[in-house]
Design an enzyme around this catalytic site. Sequence first.
Site, PDB file in Angstrom:
ATOM      1  N   ASP A 173       0.835  -1.207   0.000  1.00 54.41           N
ATOM      2  CA  ASP A 173       0.000   0.000   0.000  1.00 54.41           C
ATOM      3  C   ASP A 173       0.871   1.260   0.000  1.00 54.41           C
ATOM      4  OD1 ASP A 173       0.848  -0.061   2.612  1.00 54.41           O
ATOM      5  OD2 ASP A 173      -1.151   0.065   3.511  1.00 54.41           O
TER       6      ASP A 173
ATOM      7  N   GLU B  44       9.476  -4.092  10.215  1.00 49.80           N
ATOM      8  CA  GLU B  44       9.856  -2.774   9.684  1.00 49.80           C
ATOM      9  C   GLU B  44      10.379  -1.884  10.803  1.00 49.80           C
ATOM     10  OE1 GLU B  44       6.987  -1.007   7.059  1.00 49.80           O
ATOM     11  OE2 GLU B  44       8.067   0.888   6.968  1.00 49.80           O
TER      12      GLU B  44
END
Length: 294
Positions: free
Chosen positions: A68, A209
Amino acid sequence: MTSTATPSVTPYGTLPPSSTPSTRKPLSLPRLREMHTQGEKIAMLTAYDATFAAVADAAGVECILVGDSLGMVCQGLSSTVGVSLETMRHHTECVANGLRRSHATAWLIGDLPFGSYHESKEQALRSAVVLMQAGAHMVKLEGGGWTTETVRFLVERGIPVCAHLGLTPRTVHALGGYRVQGKTDEAAAQLRREAIALQDAGAAMLVLEMVPAALSAELTQQLTHCPTIGIGAGNGTSGQVLVLHDMLGLNDRFAAKFVKRYAKLADDVREAARLFAAEVREGRYPGPEHSFEK
Ligand code: KIV
């Protein structure tokens, strides 16, 4: 006899570059897990369209993520929060078409966007079906804790799931910015708990992340049947992912510390566009070699 075969060249733009059928077998979950257990690193790049997907596959990356992040890269949004499921479906389909045309073998992951799995497990299933029917092999969803039961629900229904912990950009407003996660003992312990719960729920891959390198490496050792893919998470994960446009140097204004630019395409594109405009203005393009005589 006239040929009915689909022409491989159109006069407009480029179709994904055709490549000879790969000698590599199509990537599968067992193969990715095997790579993890044998310590073979997994390379993942994002792609949002057919052409880049085909090129990345031909280069040999194992996984392609329709992330995204396309909200920023393709739509010019300031975060991923505004990306809709329909946009993700569209780009997943574009990438899947590109891979199909170019005999590609990469594993294709579609990202479930903000709001598409938050209401209920049933909503998550409906959203996941949309991306799987667009051509994804696996869906990715951000977050730990409450998402664990959603992951279990999807996996039980035959949908491979990639989880995503650490910095989860969709919750950037709640996190207070794009910051390294899991820095305190308490935050690290929570990340460990969430990662193990996600693996136990059946997550077959985990993106980490902006997580300290030592913590990511430790988690990678602990998660024996769930490869970890790092982005800003050091070198001890099972694999690495980067946003394609960042690593190609198409965004030359800002790059996070973890981004390595493998090319400087913004410079090349600017120069090509400048030359084209100059040649058009000066009447030098098209030349005879680019014109039809009759
Ligand atoms: O959306 C995305 O591209 C991602 C990667 C950065 C992991 O989630």
